[in-house]
Write an enzyme that holds these catalytic residues in place. Sequence first.
Site, mmCIF file in Angstrom:
data_model
loop_
_atom_site.group_PDB
_atom_site.id
_atom_site.type_symbol
_atom_site.label_atom_id
_atom_site.label_comp_id
_atom_site.label_asym_id
_atom_site.label_seq_id
_atom_site.Cartn_x
_atom_site.Cartn_y
_atom_site.Cartn_z
ATOM 1 N N ASP A 28 -2.647 57.833 -5.466
ATOM 2 C CA ASP A 28 -3.159 57.327 -4.708
ATOM 3 C C ASP A 28 -1.985 57.099 -3.326
ATOM 4 O OD1 ASP A 28 -6.012 55.143 -4.263
ATOM 5 O OD2 ASP A 28 -4.377 54.814 -2.815
ATOM 6 N N ILE A 29 -2.653 57.138 -2.099
ATOM 7 C CA ILE A 29 -1.614 57.049 -0.921
ATOM 8 C C ILE A 29 -1.164 55.370 -0.707
ATOM 9 C CG2 ILE A 29 -3.585 56.480 1.001
ATOM 10 C CD1 ILE A 29 -2.018 58.760 2.493
ATOM 11 N N ASN A 85 -15.248 51.962 -8.346
ATOM 12 C CA ASN A 85 -15.830 51.010 -7.541
ATOM 13 C C ASN A 85 -17.061 51.622 -6.971
ATOM 14 O OD1 ASN A 85 -13.504 49.325 -7.677
ATOM 15 N ND2 ASN A 85 -12.389 50.503 -6.235
ATOM 16 N N GLY A 91 -15.996 47.281 -3.708
ATOM 17 C CA GLY A 91 -14.722 47.799 -3.171
ATOM 18 C C GLY A 91 -14.464 49.112 -2.964
ATOM 19 N N HIS A 98 -14.665 58.627 -7.598
ATOM 20 C CA HIS A 98 -13.456 58.863 -8.287
ATOM 21 C C HIS A 98 -13.129 57.873 -9.113
ATOM 22 C CE1 HIS A 98 -13.473 56.489 -4.454
ATOM 23 N NE2 HIS A 98 -12.445 55.714 -5.012
ATOM 24 N N HIS A 100 -10.093 55.599 -10.780
ATOM 25 C CA HIS A 100 -8.848 55.050 -10.653
ATOM 26 C C HIS A 100 -7.905 54.981 -12.102
ATOM 27 C CE1 HIS A 100 -9.262 53.383 -6.206
ATOM 28 N NE2 HIS A 100 -10.575 53.493 -6.619
HETATM 29 P P1 5GP Z 1 -12.331 53.396 -3.357
HETATM 30 O O1 5GP Z 1 -11.755 52.218 -2.732
HETATM 31 O O2 5GP Z 1 -13.143 53.947 -2.542
HETATM 32 O O3 5GP Z 1 -12.646 53.099 -4.952
HETATM 33 O O4 5GP Z 1 -10.839 54.046 -3.620
HETATM 34 C C1 5GP Z 1 -10.441 55.065 -2.442
HETATM 35 C C2 5GP Z 1 -8.979 55.094 -2.961
HETATM 36 O O5 5GP Z 1 -8.270 56.485 -1.988
HETATM 37 C C3 5GP Z 1 -8.288 54.045 -2.196
HETATM 38 O O6 5GP Z 1 -7.154 53.561 -3.366
HETATM 39 C C4 5GP Z 1 -7.172 54.801 -1.137
HETATM 40 O O7 5GP Z 1 -6.008 54.066 -1.186
HETATM 41 C C5 5GP Z 1 -7.311 56.240 -1.431
HETATM 42 N N1 5GP Z 1 -7.073 56.914 -0.159
HETATM 43 C C6 5GP Z 1 -7.693 56.974 0.837
HETATM 44 N N2 5GP Z 1 -7.398 57.973 1.781
HETATM 45 C C7 5GP Z 1 -6.484 58.861 0.906
HETATM 46 C C8 5GP Z 1 -5.682 59.828 1.238
HETATM 47 O O8 5GP Z 1 -5.649 60.444 2.231
HETATM 48 N N3 5GP Z 1 -4.723 60.454 0.179
HETATM 49 C C9 5GP Z 1 -4.658 59.677 -1.117
HETATM 50 N N4 5GP Z 1 -3.666 60.325 -1.970
HETATM 51 N N5 5GP Z 1 -5.353 58.564 -1.323
HETATM 52 C C10 5GP Z 1 -6.155 58.091 -0.382
#
Ligand code: 5GP
Length: 112
Positions: A28-29, A85, A91, A98, A100
Amino acid sequence: MTIFEKIIAKEIPAKLAYEDDEVIAIHDINPQAPVHVLVIPKRVIPRIGQAQATDAPLLGRLLLTASKIAADLGLADSGYRVVINHGRNGGETVPHLHVHVLGGRRMSWPPG
Ligand code: 5GP
């Protein structure tokens, strides 16, 4: 195209944790724990609530891949958390399913 589709297409770089024909896993970034990996199906399912019965093998593969990555990254003994999520209250920020995998620190419960 979501950011994850661009990462899958190698149009945007990401730190790879695992890849096969159906699944990619990236670090994760914006990590929320010392280990924070996202396990992503290459075929787009927007979110878990839109998965169909025919997606069951892929969903199983995502969870088994999450478990394998956690073990490969040394989390099996100390423990880890697996999170999906769905929607605003869940969230979700990227509309491409995806999983986590979070570990390397003690998680609190209930989650925030
Ligand atoms: P969500 O909030 O949809 O469950 O998770 C999305 C996740 O994607 C977040 O934890 C966010 O930090 C990660 N994310 C968003 N953009 C990028 C990216 O460009 N690269 C990576 N490696 N992670 C990303």
